[in-house]
Design an enzyme around this catalytic site. Structure first.
Site, PDB file in Angstrom:
ATOM      1  CB  SER A 187      -0.932  -0.031   1.307  1.00  0.00           C
ATOM      2  OG  SER A 187      -1.441   1.073   1.542  1.00  0.00           O
ATOM      3  CE1 TYR A 195      -3.575  -2.684   5.600  1.00  0.00           C
ATOM      4  CE2 TYR A 195      -3.410  -0.477   5.314  1.00  0.00           C
ATOM      5  CZ  TYR A 195      -3.446  -1.733   4.561  1.00  0.00           C
ATOM      6  OH  TYR A 195      -3.614  -2.146   3.297  1.00  0.00           O
ATOM      7  CE  LYS A 209      -1.159  -4.640   3.234  1.00  0.00           C
ATOM      8  NZ  LYS A 209      -1.703  -5.741   2.705  1.00  0.00           N
TER       9      LYS A 209
HETATM   10  P1  NAD Z   1     -11.150  -7.025   1.387  1.00  0.00           P
HETATM   11  O1  NAD Z   1     -10.868  -6.925   2.801  1.00  0.00           O
HETATM   12  O2  NAD Z   1     -12.109  -6.632   0.552  1.00  0.00           O
HETATM   13  O3  NAD Z   1     -10.210  -8.330   0.888  1.00  0.00           O
HETATM   14  C1  NAD Z   1      -9.132  -9.304   1.531  1.00  0.00           C
HETATM   15  C2  NAD Z   1      -9.622 -10.561   1.660  1.00  0.00           C
HETATM   16  O4  NAD Z   1      -8.768 -11.394   2.668  1.00  0.00           O
HETATM   17  C3  NAD Z   1     -11.376 -10.602   2.353  1.00  0.00           C
HETATM   18  O5  NAD Z   1     -12.106 -11.410   1.570  1.00  0.00           O
HETATM   19  C4  NAD Z   1     -10.753 -11.400   3.784  1.00  0.00           C
HETATM   20  O6  NAD Z   1     -12.085 -11.979   4.110  1.00  0.00           O
HETATM   21  C5  NAD Z   1      -9.759 -12.231   3.455  1.00  0.00           C
HETATM   22  N1  NAD Z   1      -8.725 -12.455   4.648  1.00  0.00           N
HETATM   23  C6  NAD Z   1      -8.387 -11.599   5.801  1.00  0.00           C
HETATM   24  N2  NAD Z   1      -7.725 -12.413   6.394  1.00  0.00           N
HETATM   25  C7  NAD Z   1      -7.611 -13.569   6.069  1.00  0.00           C
HETATM   26  C8  NAD Z   1      -7.108 -14.850   6.557  1.00  0.00           C
HETATM   27  N3  NAD Z   1      -6.304 -14.789   7.831  1.00  0.00           N
HETATM   28  N4  NAD Z   1      -7.253 -16.118   5.952  1.00  0.00           N
HETATM   29  C9  NAD Z   1      -7.853 -15.873   4.846  1.00  0.00           C
HETATM   30  N5  NAD Z   1      -8.591 -15.069   4.081  1.00  0.00           N
HETATM   31  C10 NAD Z   1      -8.579 -13.680   4.741  1.00  0.00           C
HETATM   32  O7  NAD Z   1      -9.644  -6.020   0.804  1.00  0.00           O
HETATM   33  P2  NAD Z   1      -9.117  -5.367  -0.684  1.00  0.00           P
HETATM   34  O8  NAD Z   1      -9.627  -3.863  -0.303  1.00  0.00           O
HETATM   35  O9  NAD Z   1      -9.705  -6.305  -1.327  1.00  0.00           O
HETATM   36  O10 NAD Z   1      -7.669  -5.385  -0.108  1.00  0.00           O
HETATM   37  C11 NAD Z   1      -6.881  -6.622  -0.463  1.00  0.00           C
HETATM   38  C12 NAD Z   1      -5.607  -6.249  -0.089  1.00  0.00           C
HETATM   39  O11 NAD Z   1      -5.101  -5.169  -0.570  1.00  0.00           O
HETATM   40  C13 NAD Z   1      -5.278  -6.362   1.462  1.00  0.00           C
HETATM   41  O12 NAD Z   1      -4.146  -6.941   1.772  1.00  0.00           O
HETATM   42  C14 NAD Z   1      -5.295  -4.917   1.646  1.00  0.00           C
HETATM   43  O13 NAD Z   1      -4.398  -4.527   2.515  1.00  0.00           O
HETATM   44  C15 NAD Z   1      -4.570  -4.358   0.578  1.00  0.00           C
HETATM   45  N6  NAD Z   1      -4.595  -2.713   0.005  1.00  0.00           N
HETATM   46  C16 NAD Z   1      -5.986  -2.557  -0.024  1.00  0.00           C
HETATM   47  C17 NAD Z   1      -6.200  -1.256  -0.421  1.00  0.00           C
HETATM   48  C18 NAD Z   1      -7.712  -0.665  -0.390  1.00  0.00           C
HETATM   49  O14 NAD Z   1      -7.832   0.440  -0.368  1.00  0.00           O
HETATM   50  N7  NAD Z   1      -8.624  -1.340  -0.579  1.00  0.00           N
HETATM   51  C19 NAD Z   1      -5.351  -0.335  -0.548  1.00  0.00           C
HETATM   52  C20 NAD Z   1      -4.027  -0.893  -0.496  1.00  0.00           C
HETATM   53  C21 NAD Z   1      -3.567  -2.135  -0.167  1.00  0.00           C
END
Ligand code: NAD
Ligand code: UDP
Length: 335
Positions: free
Chosen positions: A124, A148, A152
């Site tokens: 991120s 958080y 990362k």
């Molecule tokens: P999201 O919460 O929609 O998707 C993450 C998924 O991981 C979920 O379906 C959740 O159920 C699953 N999960 C979490 N912990 C788990 C575990 N221990 N075992 C199995 N499954 C697990 O989030 P997103 O927005 O799709 O983000 C995806 C990734 O991208 C994440 O790592 C997030 O930190 C990163 N990210 C997101 C953003 C954003 O703004 N959406 C920005 C930068 C980075």
């Protein structure tokens, strides 16, 4: 190829699965549904007319994960699984360190055991912290302001050390800027549990009548209109970036860190205006206090993504606003 997608039921994961399936790859999803619904996988199957194999397991569960690798011939992993709520991470740091960092280590150990050494990881822009000046380049010093972000930063470091210990690994670390928008079908999109933390889902929930008004967190920043400036990227462009990163890892043996953003910054008021004009709606809002930990401006330098991944964004801010609204208005209560 057969791609294991951890967290594949989530917001970015579902959009990436659509792109993978549409490009002829097979997908195996591992998700514990802590922040998603099984319905999202069904919707991906509807959009692509393909079947998805999924395992309801926690990546912390070493035995279960091992069995997934034993039962499927996995070529590469895209690792989305993680908790992502900044405020919650301040309240429950151990939960975040355990889920995100320990979970990643269990995954990497299992990959190593099964000799799967290609991975694309979701990092991120939050790792750039408060002190760097945009446009942000991948070589800038890192700092974080919440657990958080620290997870990362640590996982980036763990992956880099892993590569340094064994350069058969091929690793793409992607630093996302602000993903918004939804698949143009309106069938999948962002589905936050409870009160949204992020700007766009809050706006769409105001538009659909679930929230009364938006609070704009501060209008005294040093930006063109005083409100915070971010680099909003359409989630479908972001998903396509993962395919390019995957291709890159298959053709090289490197560890590379790459920004995925548009390189353009828009303020909160710009977003409200674009959403209102694009969808012919009005978004009531009030100016409130700054949110602690927020910075004035954050946008990407996108040269590295263009150069090494041959990828750049296509969608405009208007596309993002229209697609976000199509998803929310078709699914007022989410999945
Ligand atoms: P999201 O919460 O929609 O998707 C993450 C998924 O991981 C979920 O379906 C959740 O159920 C699953 N999960 C979490 N912990 C788990 C575990 N221990 N075992 C199995 N499954 C697990 O989030 P997103 O927005 O799709 O983000 C995806 C990734 O991208 C994440 O790592 C997030 O930190 C990163 N990210 C997101 C953003 C954003 O703004 N959406 C920005 C930068 C980075
Ligand atoms: N923001 C806002 N009201 C909200 C949510 C966000 O004014 O209800 C602002 C926030 O201060 C920031 C921008 O919108 O300037 C993007 O916030 P978001 O939480 O979506 O992303 P991040 O701050 O993590 O980049």
């Amino acid at each position: 190829m057969n791609i294991l997608v951890t967290g594949g039921a989530g917001y970015i994961g579902t959009h990436t699965c659509v792109e993978l399936l549409n490009h002829g790859h097979d997908v195996v999803i591992v998700d514990n549904f802590v922040n998603s619904e099984k319905e999202s996988i069904k919707r991906v199957e509807e959009i692509t007319n393909k079947k998805i194999k999924f395992y309801e397991i926690d990546i912390l569960n070493e035995k279960a994960l091992d069995l997934v690798f034993k039962s499927n011939k996995i070529d590469a992993v895209i690792h989305f699984a993680g908790l992502k709520a900044v405020g919650e991470s301040v309240e429950f740091p151990l939960k975040y360190y355990n889920n995100n960092i320990t979970g990643s280590i269990v995954l990497f150990e299992t990959m190593k055991k099964h000799n799967v050494k290609n991975i694309v990881f979701s990092s991120s822009a939050t790792v750039y912290g408060m002190n760097n000046i945009s446009p942000l380049t991948e070589d800038m010093p890192l700092s974080t302001t919440n657990p958080y972000g620290t997870t990362k930063m640590f996982i980036e470091r763990i992956l880099t050390d892993l590569y340094n210990s064994d350069n058969e690994w091929s690793i793409a670390i992607l630093r996302y800027f602000n993903p918004i928008g939804a698949h143009p079908s309106g069938k999948i999109g962002e589905n936050p549990k409870g009160i949204p933390n992020n700007l766009m889902p809050f706006i769409t929930q105001v538009a659909v009548g679930k929230r009364e008004k938006l609070s704009v967190f501060g209008n005294d920043y040093n930006t063109h209109d005083g409100t915070g400036v971010r680099d909003y990227i359409h989630v479908v462009d972001l998903a396509k970036g993962h395919l390019k990163a995957l291709e890159y890892t298959m053709n090289t043996n490197k560890v590379e860190i790459v920004n995925l953003g548009t390189g353009k910054g828009y303020s909160v008021l710009d977003i409200i205006k674009a959403f209102e004009e694009g969808n012919n709606l009005s978004i009531p809002y009030e100016i409130s206090e700054r949110r602690p930990g927020d910075i004035a401006t954050c946008f990407a330098n996108t040269l590295k993504a263009k150069k090494i991944l041959h990828w750049e964004t296509k969608n405009t801010l208007l596309d993002m606003c229209k697609d976000s609204w199509r998803w929310q208005s078709n699914n007022p209560n989410g999945y």
